[in-house]
Motif scaffolding. Structure first.
Motif, PDB file in Angstrom:
ATOM      1  N   SER A  77     -28.767 -12.427  -1.127  1.00  0.00           N
ATOM      2  CA  SER A  77     -30.052 -11.851  -1.546  1.00  0.00           C
ATOM      3  C   SER A  77     -31.041 -11.775  -0.390  1.00  0.00           C
ATOM      4  N   LYS A  78     -30.720 -12.459   0.719  1.00  0.00           N
ATOM      5  CA  LYS A  78     -31.573 -12.433   1.906  1.00  0.00           C
ATOM      6  C   LYS A  78     -30.735 -11.935   3.077  1.00  0.00           C
ATOM      7  N   ILE A  79     -31.157 -10.822   3.658  1.00  0.00           N
ATOM      8  CA  ILE A  79     -30.365 -10.165   4.694  1.00  0.00           C
ATOM      9  C   ILE A  79     -31.228  -9.916   5.922  1.00  0.00           C
ATOM     10  N   ALA A  80     -30.681 -10.219   7.090  1.00  0.00           N
ATOM     11  CA  ALA A  80     -31.319  -9.901   8.368  1.00  0.00           C
ATOM     12  C   ALA A  80     -30.378  -8.983   9.146  1.00  0.00           C
ATOM     13  N   VAL A  81     -30.888  -7.852   9.587  1.00  0.00           N
ATOM     14  CA  VAL A  81     -30.087  -6.873  10.305  1.00  0.00           C
ATOM     15  C   VAL A  81     -30.726  -6.616  11.666  1.00  0.00           C
ATOM     16  N   ALA A  82     -29.943  -6.731  12.723  1.00  0.00           N
ATOM     17  CA  ALA A  82     -30.415  -6.412  14.069  1.00  0.00           C
ATOM     18  C   ALA A  82     -30.031  -4.976  14.400  1.00  0.00           C
ATOM     19  N   LEU A  83     -31.026  -4.179  14.747  1.00  0.00           N
ATOM     20  CA  LEU A  83     -30.797  -2.778  15.115  1.00  0.00           C
ATOM     21  C   LEU A  83     -31.391  -2.541  16.496  1.00  0.00           C
ATOM     22  N   ASP A  84     -30.652  -1.850  17.344  1.00  0.00           N
ATOM     23  CA  ASP A  84     -31.197  -1.538  18.671  1.00  0.00           C
ATOM     24  C   ASP A  84     -30.576  -0.252  19.187  1.00  0.00           C
ATOM     25  N   VAL A  85     -30.826   0.046  20.454  1.00  0.00           N
ATOM     26  CA  VAL A  85     -30.430   1.338  21.009  1.00  0.00           C
ATOM     27  C   VAL A  85     -28.915   1.504  21.095  1.00  0.00           C
ATOM     28  N   ARG A  86     -28.155   0.436  20.899  1.00  0.00           N
ATOM     29  CA  ARG A  86     -26.702   0.596  20.915  1.00  0.00           C
ATOM     30  C   ARG A  86     -26.219   1.381  19.702  1.00  0.00           C
ATOM     31  N   SER A  87     -26.999   1.371  18.626  1.00  0.00           N
ATOM     32  CA  SER A  87     -26.614   2.056  17.398  1.00  0.00           C
ATOM     33  C   SER A  87     -26.774   3.562  17.552  1.00  0.00           C
ATOM     34  N   SER A  88     -25.746   4.296  17.183  1.00  0.00           N
ATOM     35  CA  SER A  88     -25.774   5.758  17.306  1.00  0.00           C
ATOM     36  C   SER A  88     -26.905   6.347  16.462  1.00  0.00           C
ATOM     37  N   GLY A  89     -27.692   7.220  17.077  1.00  0.00           N
ATOM     38  CA  GLY A  89     -28.785   7.877  16.368  1.00  0.00           C
ATOM     39  C   GLY A  89     -29.956   6.979  16.052  1.00  0.00           C
ATOM     40  N   PHE A  90     -30.084   5.876  16.784  1.00  0.00           N
ATOM     41  CA  PHE A  90     -31.122   4.891  16.464  1.00  0.00           C
ATOM     42  C   PHE A  90     -32.515   5.513  16.482  1.00  0.00           C
ATOM     43  N   LYS A  91     -32.872   6.189  17.559  1.00  0.00           N
ATOM     44  CA  LYS A  91     -34.226   6.708  17.704  1.00  0.00           C
ATOM     45  C   LYS A  91     -34.553   7.750  16.645  1.00  0.00           C
TER      46      LYS A  91
END
Length: 308
Positions: A77-91
Motif C-alpha cells: 500500500s506504500k510505494i516509492a518509485v525512483a525515476l530519472d533520465v535513464r528511463s526512456s521518454g522521461f522528460k
C-alpha cells in the motif's frame, strides 16, 4: 444475449471506478532529481519507512505496476518509485504521467534531489561511475541533465539540496517530507535473551550482562525450569540489588530510545545475556519487554537459547 448499450456503459464505468477506488488507496512517493544527488540513499531510507521500493521503473509501466500493487490485498500500500533520465521518454512523459495518476485519484509526492555541480563532480570522481547522460566531461553531462530536469523540478512537491547534507541529515529531510516535521519514524525494538556460552548474537546495538544476578542453575528445584517459571523469577529478583538494577536498566533504555529515533534508526536490538540463556536473561528480557510494550509501537522479545 446482448446487453443494452446503457448497461454496457454502466458496467465499464463500474470497472473504472472500482479500479480507481482500489489504486487510490496507494501511498505513492516518486523520487527523482540529478544523478549523484542521493536518490539511492533516499530510496533505501524509504524502504526503512515501510515503502515498497522500485528503482528506475520505465514511466510507460507506471500504471501497470500500480495495478499489480493494488491486487496484493493491501500487502503493498506504500510505494516509492525512483525515476530519472535513464528511463526512456522521461522528460516528455513525466508531466502526462502525473496527470494520468491524478485522474485516477492518485496524488504522489514528488521528491526532487539536487546538489551543486562541484559536489556532483566530486561524487562521480570518488565512485568512478559514469554519468548516465552523454557528454565530453562530467560537468557537461551535469549541465545537460539540469536542463532536461528543469520542468520536472518545477512539478516536484519537495526539493532537497544535498550539497552540504550528511547521510543522517538527508534521512531527516526525507522523513520530514514523508511524515511531517512533527512525526517520528517507528522504531522497531527487538529484545534478545541469550547465553554467553553459546556466543554473542551478531546484530546487537545494546548489550547488558546479567550474570551477576542470583543464578537458579545452582538451585536443584529450579535448574530444569526456565525464566518463565514463577519460582525462577522470584529467585532472580529476590535480592534488592536485582530490582534496583532493572529499575536503572529501564530508565536508561527510556532515555536513549527517543535519541535513537531522532537519529533515524529503524531497528534497535537489545541483548540480555547470562551464562546459559535459560534463566536470568529470560527473566530480565521479559520484564524489559513488558516495560516497553506500552511505550513503543513495535517491540518484540526473542529467547535464542531457551531450548538449549
Amino acid at each position: 444475449m446482448q446487453w443494452p448499450r446503457s448497461a454496457c456503459r454502466a458496467y465499464r464505468q463500474y470497472k473504472r471506478e472500482a479500479c480507481v477506488g482500489v489504486v487510490s488507496s496507494l501511498d505513492l512517493v516518486i523520487v527523482t532529481g540529478l544523478s549523484g544527488a542521493g536518490k539511492t540513499k533516499a530510496m533505501g531510507y524509504l524502504e526503512d519507512l515501510g515503502y515498497y521500493a522500485m528503482d528506475n521503473l520505465p514511466i510507460s509501466l507506471m500504471s501497470q505496476f500500480l495495478d499489480l500493487a493494488s491486487q496484493t490485498d493491501g500487502r503493498i500500500s506504500k510505494i516509492a518509485v525512483a525515476l530519472d533520465v535513464r528511463s526512456s521518454g522521461f522528460k516528455t512523459q513525466f508531466h502526462s504521467m502525473l496527470q494520468r495518476l491524478r485522474a485516477r485519484d492518485i496524488h504522489p509526492r514528488v521528491i526532487f534531489l539536487e546538489a551543486s555541480s562541484r559536489v556532483l563532480v566530486n561524487r562521480f570522481s570518488e565512485t568512478r561511475r559514469r554519468h548516465p547522460l552523454p557528454g565530453s566531461t562530467v560537468s557537461e553531462s551535469i549541465r545537460n541533465e539540469r536542463g532536461l530536469l528543469a520542468e520536472v523540478r518545477e512539478l516536484s512537491s519537495v526539493i532537497i539540496d544535498t550539497t552540504d547534507l550528511t547521510v543522517s541529515e538527508l534521512k531527516d529531510r526525507v522523513r520530514e517530507a514523508i511524515l511531517g516535521s512533527q512525526e517520528s519514524q517507528t522504531l522497531t525494538i527487538n529484545i534478545v535473551s541469550f547465553g554467553y556460552k553459546n556466543g554473542l548474537p551478531i546484530d546487537l546495538d545494546l548489550l547488558f550482562d546479567v550474570r551477576f544476578l542470583p543464578n537458579p542453575y545452582y538451585n536443584g528445584d529450579l535448574v530444569h525450569r526456565t525464566g518463565f517459571d514463577r519460582g525462577v523469577i522470584l529467585y532472580v529478583l529476590h535480592e534488592p540489588y536485582a530490582q534496583q538494577f532493572f529499575a536503572r536498566l529501564a530508565d536508561f533504555v527510556d532515555f536513549v530510545l527517543p535519541h535513537y529515533q531522532e537519529e533515524g534508526k529503524s531497528y534497535l536490538t537489545i541483548g540480555i545475556g547470562c551464562t546459559g540463556g535459560r534463566h536470568r536473561s529470560v527473566v530480565i528480557a521479559n520484564m524489559l519487554y513488558h516495560h516497553l510494550k506500552p511505550r513503543a509501537k513495535v517491540v518484540h522479545v526473542f529467547h535464542r537459547d531457551l531450548q538449549k
